[in-house]
Every structure is written in structure tokens, then in C-alpha cells.
Design a protein around this motif. Structure first.
Motif, PDB file in Angstrom:
ATOM      1  N   PHE A   1       2.111   2.132  -3.511  1.00  0.00           N
ATOM      2  CA  PHE A   1       1.323   2.712  -4.408  1.00  0.00           C
ATOM      3  C   PHE A   1       1.005   4.100  -4.034  1.00  0.00           C
ATOM      4  CE2 PHE A   1       0.436  -1.577  -5.782  1.00  0.00           C
ATOM      5  CZ  PHE A   1       0.747  -1.600  -7.048  1.00  0.00           C
TER       6      PHE A   1
ATOM      7  N   LEU B   1      -3.518  -9.044  -6.507  1.00  0.00           N
ATOM      8  CA  LEU B   1      -3.015  -7.448  -6.344  1.00  0.00           C
ATOM      9  C   LEU B   1      -3.059  -7.347  -8.018  1.00  0.00           C
ATOM     10  CD1 LEU B   1      -1.824  -4.911  -5.646  1.00  0.00           C
ATOM     11  CD2 LEU B   1       0.679  -6.060  -5.736  1.00  0.00           C
TER      12      LEU B   1
ATOM     13  N   TRP C   1      -3.292  -3.658 -10.591  1.00  0.00           N
ATOM     14  CA  TRP C   1      -3.122  -2.301 -10.854  1.00  0.00           C
ATOM     15  C   TRP C   1      -3.392  -2.079 -12.367  1.00  0.00           C
ATOM     16  CZ3 TRP C   1       1.254  -5.117  -9.233  1.00  0.00           C
ATOM     17  CH2 TRP C   1       2.278  -4.526  -9.798  1.00  0.00           C
TER      18      TRP C   1
ATOM     19  N   GLU D   1     -11.867  -0.580  -4.181  1.00  0.00           N
ATOM     20  CA  GLU D   1     -12.604  -1.721  -3.633  1.00  0.00           C
ATOM     21  C   GLU D   1     -13.785  -2.285  -4.701  1.00  0.00           C
ATOM     22  OE1 GLU D   1     -12.562  -2.954   0.959  1.00  0.00           O
ATOM     23  OE2 GLU D   1     -13.214  -0.926   0.651  1.00  0.00           O
TER      24      GLU D   1
ATOM     25  N   GLU E   1      -6.226   3.430  -4.345  1.00  0.00           N
ATOM     26  CA  GLU E   1      -6.608   1.840  -3.733  1.00  0.00           C
ATOM     27  C   GLU E   1      -7.988   2.034  -3.983  1.00  0.00           C
ATOM     28  OE1 GLU E   1      -6.333  -1.590  -0.241  1.00  0.00           O
ATOM     29  OE2 GLU E   1      -5.529   0.708   0.400  1.00  0.00           O
TER      30      GLU E   1
ATOM     31  N   ARG F   1       0.954  -1.153   0.152  1.00  0.00           N
ATOM     32  CA  ARG F   1      -0.145   0.097  -0.045  1.00  0.00           C
ATOM     33  C   ARG F   1       0.887   1.276   0.045  1.00  0.00           C
ATOM     34  NH1 ARG F   1      -3.648  -3.446   2.891  1.00  0.00           N
ATOM     35  NH2 ARG F   1      -5.713  -3.445   1.844  1.00  0.00           N
TER      36      ARG F   1
ATOM     37  N   ILE G   1      -5.302   3.272 -10.580  1.00  0.00           N
ATOM     38  CA  ILE G   1      -5.932   2.460  -9.556  1.00  0.00           C
ATOM     39  C   ILE G   1      -5.168   1.143  -9.311  1.00  0.00           C
ATOM     40  CG2 ILE G   1      -8.087   3.529  -9.649  1.00  0.00           C
ATOM     41  CD1 ILE G   1      -9.030   1.471 -11.262  1.00  0.00           C
ATOM     42  N   PHE G   2      -5.239   0.856  -8.043  1.00  0.00           N
ATOM     43  CA  PHE G   2      -4.767  -0.717  -7.611  1.00  0.00           C
ATOM     44  C   PHE G   2      -5.866  -1.068  -6.650  1.00  0.00           C
ATOM     45  CE2 PHE G   2      -3.233   1.455  -3.591  1.00  0.00           C
ATOM     46  CZ  PHE G   2      -3.217   0.170  -2.748  1.00  0.00           C
ATOM     47  N   GLN G   3      -5.866  -2.574  -6.485  1.00  0.00           N
ATOM     48  CA  GLN G   3      -6.461  -3.353  -5.462  1.00  0.00           C
ATOM     49  C   GLN G   3      -5.981  -4.619  -5.045  1.00  0.00           C
ATOM     50  OE1 GLN G   3     -11.375  -5.086  -5.151  1.00  0.00           O
ATOM     51  NE2 GLN G   3     -10.514  -4.038  -7.196  1.00  0.00           N
TER      52      GLN G   3
END
Length: 341
Positions: free
Chosen positions: A28, A111, A113, A37, A35, A25, A88-90
Motif C-alpha cells: 500500500f 485488512l 481498504w 487506525e 494507513e 504495508r 486508506i487501508f487498515q
């Protein structure tokens, strides 16, 4: 019979896992990547014939509706990109049926992105930087290989021009299968078996290995281009360490018509193979029609990377609780298929 209720990972390992997730986290956050969801249930599943999507029936005011547990967060994240989210990432819960073993679990963390306006080479460098930041020691240089080159080196065949009969014979021999078992299989299945059984174990030894220029029919949701030999190939990469596939990245396809055609081809192949069809995610296609920015995206099996980082023999050793049927360690399937990993 006593019920085994204990966690599959030690509490010490779970603390280390939390530390590594915090580093992800922070990585990024330093790069201003948001981040997000997204839902684990979607209107469609993965049509990829190598993946088995799980689904459930939900009650609505119009009766029952089939919803799909996502094999990766890709479809929803691309809808965010089309809505103007920017990078974006998740860290997403993902599900793939029939994948159990030393490096597999039916439910796992992906993971993923996306980097609008990034080239594939730039994303490869960023992916390698993240991986090396989490490893306890430097794994060695980042080395690029072309898919075709690997088959020449390790098997002395050309994946694009060698006859299907020869590929079937070689896949049976090196994959320790009977020729009868492969008699009806196509080129892609033979190449995938040879890649999994022969080539992949040789990758990522004292280096991070990046493989590019996969056959065009392995593009999935990536663009296609002509390589230096004039062959149409997929604009994607896979990254390996210690013989383990960690990441799978795409120069993302943004053409809605082309994506719809690929989904239809997948379901046609499913019918031919006697596999159940999978609902196409019309929301994704509508987002592509609206317009998704060009760029690159990557899916990384974070559980696998944590497993390597902590030196654990089995994936379940870094999960609080593995899928109940996984305890004891049967293995289904040769590898975790991409994405999307």
C-alpha cells in the motif's frame, strides 16, 4: 488443573506473520494508500442478521452507554473518507461472536481498504494482485463467475426464480439438515446454506475465483444494479482460493437515506427472528449525508490468507493467542460472514 498459557502459534510462524504483514504495508505504501487506525469500540454495531456483534457497557457522566466492538472497521473508515482522507487501508482488530473453528476466531485481523473513484473491476484486480504477492506459488488465473451461473452449474436451479419450497428441500438434502429445521427459513438462508456447503468448496481450485452479481438482498452496504438478465443484484464481489472466502468487496453505497432504510430493514428482520436489535451508527449516516466520495472498498481476512500462505490447518496456528474457548476446535457457523469477509 494446569492452565495452558502457551501461544497458539509457534514463534517461527509469528516471525513469518510479521514478514507478511510488512509486505502488506509495503504494497500500500507503493500505491500511496494511507494507513489509518480507528477505534474497536463504536456507537453502533453491524445490523446484519448473519453477524453477532459484541457489546459492552461504558460509564459516562450521563449514566451507562452501550458501545459495540466492531465487526470490521468499515463505519469509522467511511467517516474518514467523508472527511477527505483519500485512499486508506487498515489492519484492524475485529470481533464476531459465535465464530470459532478451523477458519474462524471471535477476535481476528481484518485488512480493509477503500479506493475513491475505483470501479469494482479495478479493485478486484488490485485485490488479486495483493493476494498473489503474498502466496508462495502462483495460484492460477483470475476467473470470474456470476452467482446465478454457479447455481445453474452446481445445483441445476435458478437462485432468483426457483420456488422457495424447492430451495428448502434442496438445502435440507445437500446441507445435511432436516426439512423441519428449514421449514421457517427464507430464500436467503437456503441460498446461503447451498452456497456454503455445495458451491464454495468447488471455488478457487488452481485459480482465484471471483463471484459477482449476488442477489440484491445481499447488498449490505453496497450499491445495487440490474444485471444482463434484468435482475436487480448487489454491486459486490467475493474472492475465493482453495474453497475459502478471502475477500468481500463493494461498490460502496453513498446514499444516507437508502443506508438508513437498510439498517431499519435489518433490525425489523432481527425482531422477526427473535434476535436482539443492534444500535444503528448515526455517525456513519451523518457522514454519508455530508457526502462520501464514490468508489470501492474491500475487506480481506488476512489471518486466513496467512493460514493459506503458510499451509496451516487451523487459524489458531497463525495467531499469537486464539480466543481461549477456541482451543480444541469446536466449530460454530458455516462461514465467516462478510464485512464486510
Amino acid at each position: 488443573m494446569a492452565i495452558d498459557w502457551q501461544p497458539s502459534a509457534s514463534l517461527e510462524t509469528l516471525r513469518e506473520r510479521a514478514r507478511l504483514m510488512a509486505k502488506v504495508r509495503a504494497f500500500f505504501a507503493q500505491r500511496d494508500v494511507l494507513e489509518v487506525e480507528t477505534p474497536v469500540l463504536g456507537q453502533g454495531g453491524s445490523t446484519d442478521v448473519h453477524l453477532v456483534s459484541l457489546h459492552t457497557l461504558a460509564r459516562t457522566d450521563k449514566g451507562q452507554r452501550r458501545l459495540w466492538l466492531q465487526t470490521s472497521p468499515e463505519f469509522h473508515m467511511k467517516r474518514l473518507l467523508a472527511a477527505g482522507s483519500g485512499p486508506i487501508f487498515q489492519l484492524a482488530r475485529s470481533f464476531r461472536d459465535g465464530e470459532i473453528g478451523a477458519r474462524h476466531n471471535i477476535e481476528f485481523t481484518m485488512l480493509e481498504w477503500y479506493r475513491p473513484q475505483f470501479t469494482l473491476d479495478k479493485l478486484i484486480d488490485e485485490t488479486a494482485t495483493l493476494i498473489m504477492s503474498l502466496l508462495p506459488s502462483f495460484p492460477g488465473p483470475l476467473v470470474h463467475y456470476r452467482y446465478r451461473e454457479l447455481f445453474h452449474t452446481h445445483l441445476e436451479v435458478d437462485p432468483f426464480t426457483t420456488s422457495l419450497d424447492k430451495l428448502r428441500s434442496l438445502a435440507a438434502e445437500r446441507g445435511q439438515m432436516s426439512a423441519k429445521a428449514l421449514a421457517g427459513e427464507g430464500r436467503e438462508t437456503c441460498l446461503d446454506l447451498l452456497m456454503s456447503m455445495v458451491i464454495e468448496p468447488q471455488l478457487g481450485k488452481a485459480e482465484l475465483s471471483v463471484v459477482v452479481d449476488y442477489p440484491a438482498n445481499q447488498a449490505a452496504l453496497a450499491r445495487r444494479h440490474q444485471d444482463v438478465d434484468g435482475e436487480w443484484v448487489a454491486s459486490r464481489f467475493e474472492l475465493y482460493l482453495n474453497g475459502i472466502e478471502l475477500a468481500n468487496g463493494y461498490d460502496e453505497l453513498t446514499d444516507a437515506d437508502e443506508q438508513r432504510a437498510r439498517f431499519a430493514e435489518d433490525n425489523a428482520e432481527r425482531r422477526r427472528l427473535g434476535l436482539p436489535e443492534v444500535d444503528v451508527d448515526e455517525h456513519l449516516l451523518a457522514a454519508l449525508e455530508h457526502g462520501m466520495p464514490e468508489g470501492a472498498g474491500v475487506a480481506l481476512g488476512i489471518d486466513r490468507l496467512i493460514q493459506l500462505t503458510l499451509g496451516k490447518a487451523r487459524l489458531e496456528e497463525v495467531l499469537a493467542f486464539s480466543t481461549p474457548i477456541a482451543r480444541g476446535g469446536i466449530s460454530l457457523g458455516p462461514k465467516l460472514k462478510p464485512r464486510c469477509v
